[in-house]
Enzyme design. Structure first.
Site, PDB file in Angstrom:
ATOM      1  N   SER A 166      50.770  49.798  53.666  1.00  0.00           N
ATOM      2  CA  SER A 166      51.962  49.052  53.310  1.00  0.00           C
ATOM      3  C   SER A 166      51.573  47.726  52.629  1.00  0.00           C
ATOM      4  O   SER A 166      50.807  47.733  51.668  1.00  0.00           O
ATOM      5  CB  SER A 166      52.785  48.826  54.579  1.00  0.00           C
ATOM      6  OG  SER A 166      54.088  48.464  54.268  1.00  0.00           O
TER       7      SER A 166
ATOM      8  N   ARG B  61      65.046  42.705  60.750  1.00  0.00           N
ATOM      9  CA  ARG B  61      64.137  43.704  61.305  1.00  0.00           C
ATOM     10  C   ARG B  61      64.826  45.060  61.435  1.00  0.00           C
ATOM     11  O   ARG B  61      64.232  46.105  61.207  1.00  0.00           O
ATOM     12  CB  ARG B  61      63.645  43.226  62.674  1.00  0.00           C
ATOM     13  CG  ARG B  61      62.646  44.142  63.337  1.00  0.00           C
ATOM     14  CD  ARG B  61      61.381  44.277  62.522  1.00  0.00           C
ATOM     15  NE  ARG B  61      60.302  44.921  63.249  1.00  0.00           N
ATOM     16  CZ  ARG B  61      59.158  45.275  62.688  1.00  0.00           C
ATOM     17  NH1 ARG B  61      58.949  45.042  61.397  1.00  0.00           N
ATOM     18  NH2 ARG B  61      58.211  45.827  63.393  1.00  0.00           N
TER      19      ARG B  61
ATOM     20  N   ASP C 166      58.100  59.194  52.938  1.00  0.00           N
ATOM     21  CA  ASP C 166      58.153  57.731  52.805  1.00  0.00           C
ATOM     22  C   ASP C 166      59.014  57.361  51.603  1.00  0.00           C
ATOM     23  O   ASP C 166      58.648  57.612  50.465  1.00  0.00           O
ATOM     24  CB  ASP C 166      56.713  57.214  52.624  1.00  0.00           C
ATOM     25  CG  ASP C 166      56.634  55.688  52.618  1.00  0.00           C
ATOM     26  OD1 ASP C 166      57.677  55.030  52.487  1.00  0.00           O
ATOM     27  OD2 ASP C 166      55.510  55.167  52.733  1.00  0.00           O
TER      28      ASP C 166
ATOM     29  N   HIS D 165      58.031  55.938  56.268  1.00  0.00           N
ATOM     30  CA  HIS D 165      56.979  54.938  56.043  1.00  0.00           C
ATOM     31  C   HIS D 165      56.150  54.704  57.307  1.00  0.00           C
ATOM     32  O   HIS D 165      54.965  54.422  57.245  1.00  0.00           O
ATOM     33  CB  HIS D 165      57.630  53.630  55.576  1.00  0.00           C
ATOM     34  CG  HIS D 165      56.655  52.582  55.173  1.00  0.00           C
ATOM     35  ND1 HIS D 165      55.672  52.809  54.243  1.00  0.00           N
ATOM     36  CD2 HIS D 165      56.486  51.306  55.589  1.00  0.00           C
ATOM     37  CE1 HIS D 165      54.946  51.701  54.101  1.00  0.00           C
ATOM     38  NE2 HIS D 165      55.412  50.783  54.910  1.00  0.00           N
ATOM     39  N   ASP D 166      56.793  54.827  58.470  1.00  0.00           N
ATOM     40  CA  ASP D 166      56.088  54.683  59.751  1.00  0.00           C
ATOM     41  C   ASP D 166      54.905  55.630  59.888  1.00  0.00           C
ATOM     42  O   ASP D 166      54.023  55.408  60.721  1.00  0.00           O
ATOM     43  CB  ASP D 166      57.056  54.981  60.903  1.00  0.00           C
ATOM     44  CG  ASP D 166      57.634  53.704  61.491  1.00  0.00           C
ATOM     45  OD1 ASP D 166      57.249  52.624  61.026  1.00  0.00           O
ATOM     46  OD2 ASP D 166      58.470  53.804  62.404  1.00  0.00           O
TER      47      ASP D 166
END
Lengths: 209, 402
Positions: free
Chosen positions: B179, B248, B342, B375-376
């Site tokens: 990232s 967040r 992602d 994306h995690d």
């Protein structure tokens, strides 16, 4: 691509490629699988090798051999490479799985100084007799798949390939016909007796027609 | 396989209480880099930034694991993502908390601390020990707040270079990051060609897509609109926690995927039945609130603004004719990894990097890992990444060009 491959040191086609390639040359192996051929070329000829492979597992196995491989679909093209940036571009036993053979081969000729193409020959007598006598799509050692799960979406014979080369204005520089992976075919016509063919080809851009 | 539980991997590590101090189970400790602590260096002259301003003095927080070999050829720099810190591996003795990538870094792990000397530092602009907006501005004696100069990904890399020099290392074996960390991993060889042997950039890009910039902007806006924000001068008072939590929560939506949300939460209610009308009722809502609430305890809102801005402005090809030109003569071996689901750093962006590297005939390995985690995935697809990084480091080490 095929399931039952003999040990790499018995692969005559690999041995021939090893003899064709010069030390330290730049190699691009399209559909490099687990990287066996590139690894061999690396060890024996100290080549600068690059591979393209469609499966994640193939990339892992190639990395385990210390190779640099890009996961991708050959059909998406080689447009990132400049003209003649490789000494040899190899399409070993992969022609039968690609969607755009003409495009891929023309691109190989553009980015490589020399091009090697090999494929299983559907004109082989076993293939012919299987279809003739059993009436079903033949399964062989080289092509052990069912019609619905085979990655080999294109069946072609040696004659088909030669027609293609002629029609698309290319030229065969060297030709090799194999009985199986470890032996050359002694008998002719090759289209009947060879289970696999390998060619070094070149473009004929410079030949006026 | 680790269950997808957001960025909080350490959530699954059990900590047992012995006396007053928290201690980590022995078996876990043994398989890790052990108890670690964050070290600091001070650079009195500071650093000149891309924007022209200088930050001095500069403090850098970092941790190291493993031993530097005699020839100093086994140093691996880990670069953290947006909200990470220097504590990448091992356990904090006081809190018992595991490093954010402990599953990858340690003895016998993907990044093997028996073989490599692993360094991780908090980024410039961070809030975990390296100088950032919450640090004291020597001119005013108060925290910088919004007087902190704008920083870039390249500035972060320059600060890491200072740390490496301080540790007596000339060349890095590898820089590895995902990232925002991946952006730095790619910037390293471009900024310091010949000084970094290999670069592994995971789930990243050389420039954010407008979609990702858009998400960053509403994240920042939610902080700016918080009544407590006070132009960034909230230190000593109430911080803009609601805004930061919302930022967040927005972020976490972008780290997941439609499929992973379906699998993880479905349409389940958090208490098995509908709740109060304006309260979070669904599992997915509970998850986002939980992520928001725990984030505000550990992160500074100004840092969030500065780091997301640095990401938005990052363009590796800046100052170069093209991306291809940027990668030219970087002398590094590259590993680029993308994850199919992602959508924050989509596969096409990784492919773009690979294409630029290929057109330079750079040594590049590219892998597109099939994953539903979004994306995690870069913190969750442990098996695949372990295998890949292990081989990549081995190849970088045995075929070192530098």
């Amino acid at each position: 691509m095929t399931a039952l491959l003999p040990e790499k040191d018995k692969r005559l086609d690999y041995k021939i490629i090893l003899n064709l390639v010069n030390e330290n040359s730049r190699i691009l192996d399209l559909g490099c699988g687990d990287g066996t051929l590139l690894d061999l070329l690396n060890k024996e000829k100290n080549v600068i090798g690059r591979g393209v492979e469609i499966s994640t597992e193939g990339v892992h196995l190639s990395m385990e051999k210390g190779l640099s491989v890009v996961q991708g679909n050959i059909d998406e093209g080689l447009s990132d490479y400049e003209d003649k940036s490789f000494d040899w571009v190899i399409l070993s036993q992969t022609l039968q799985v690609i969607r755009e053979p003409l495009l891929v081969i023309l691109e190989m000729l553009r980015v490589g100084k020399h091009v090697i193409v090999s494929f299983p020959n559907s004109g082989h007598w076993k293939f012919r007799f299987n279809l003739l006598l059993k009436g079903r799509m033949p399964k062989t050692k080289l092509l052990p798949f069912e019609w619905y799960n085979t990655p080999n979406i294109r069946s072609l014979t040696i004659k088909d390939f030669k027609d293609f080369i002629y029609l698309e204005k290319m030229r065969v520089v060297k030709e090799y016909y194999f009985k199986d992976y470890s032996k050359l075919s002694k008998f002719r016509p090759a289209n009947f007796f060879a289970s696999m063919a390998m060619y070094v080809i070149e473009g004929m851009d410079n030949f006026p027609l | 396989m680790i269950q997808a539980n957001g960025i909080y991997l350490h959530g699954c590590i059990r900590i047992s209480k012995k006396g007053n101090a928290l201690s980590v189970e022995k078996s876990k400790l043994k398989n890790s880099a052990g108890y670690v602590e964050t070290k600091y260096i001070e650079i009195p002259n500071g650093i000149k930034l891309d924007c022209g301003e200088t930050i001095a003095p500069l403090s850098i927080a970092y941790q190291t694991y493993g031993e530097l070999n005699k020839d100093k050829t086994n140093a691996v720099l880990i670069v953290h993502a947006l909200t990470g810190d220097a504590h990448a591996a091992g356990y904090n003795k006081k809190t018992g908390k595991a490093g954010w990538w402990d599953i990858m870094i340690g003895p016998g792990k993907g990044i093997d601390t028996n073989k490599y000397f692993v360094i991780c530092s908090n980024v410039l602009g961070g809030c975990k020990g390296t100088t950032g907006p919450s640090s004291v501005n020597p001119e005013t004696g108060k925290p910088y707040g919004l007087n902190f100069p704008p920083i870039t990904i390249f500035d972060m890399v320059r600060v890491q270079k200072l740390l490496i020099e301080h540790l007596g290392i000339d060349c890095l074996l590898s820089v590895i990051g995902g990232s925002m960390g991946g952006m730095q991993a790619l910037a390293w060889p471009v900024l310091y060609p010949g000084l970094v042997n290999s670069s592994a950039a995971i789930a990243t890009t050389t420039r954010l897509s407008p979609q990702s910039i858009a998400f960053n902007e509403i994240g920042r806006l939610s902080i700016l609109l918080d009544q407590n924000f006070n132009d960034g001068n909230y230190y000593g008072g109430q911080p803009p926690s609601k805004g930061l939590a919302l930022a967040r929560m927005i972020g976490h939506i972008t780290y997941l995927s439609d499929e992973s949300m379906q699998t993880k939460f479905g349409r389940n209610y958090k208490n098995d039945k509908p709740g109060e009308f304006l309260k979070p009722e669904f599992e997915v809502e509970r998850y986002l609130h939980h992520q928001g609430d725990s984030f505000i305890k550990r992160f500074d809102a100004n840092t969030y603004i500065y780091l997301t801005k640095a990401m938005d402005h990052f363009d590796l090809a800046r100052n170069h004719k093209s991306l291809k030109h940027a990668f030219k003569d970087t002398f590094a071996r590259y590993l680029i990894v993308a994850f199919t689901s992602d959508w924050l750093f989509p596969v096409y962006q990784s492919k773009e990097i690979v294409r630029s590297l290929q057109s330079n005939l750079c040594d590049v390995t590219y892998c597109e890992i099939e994953s539903a985690y979004g994306h995690d995935a870069f913190l969750l697809e442990i098996e695949e990444l372990t295998r890949m990084l292990e081989n990549f480091l081995k190849n970088s080490f045995t075929k070192s060009k530098i």
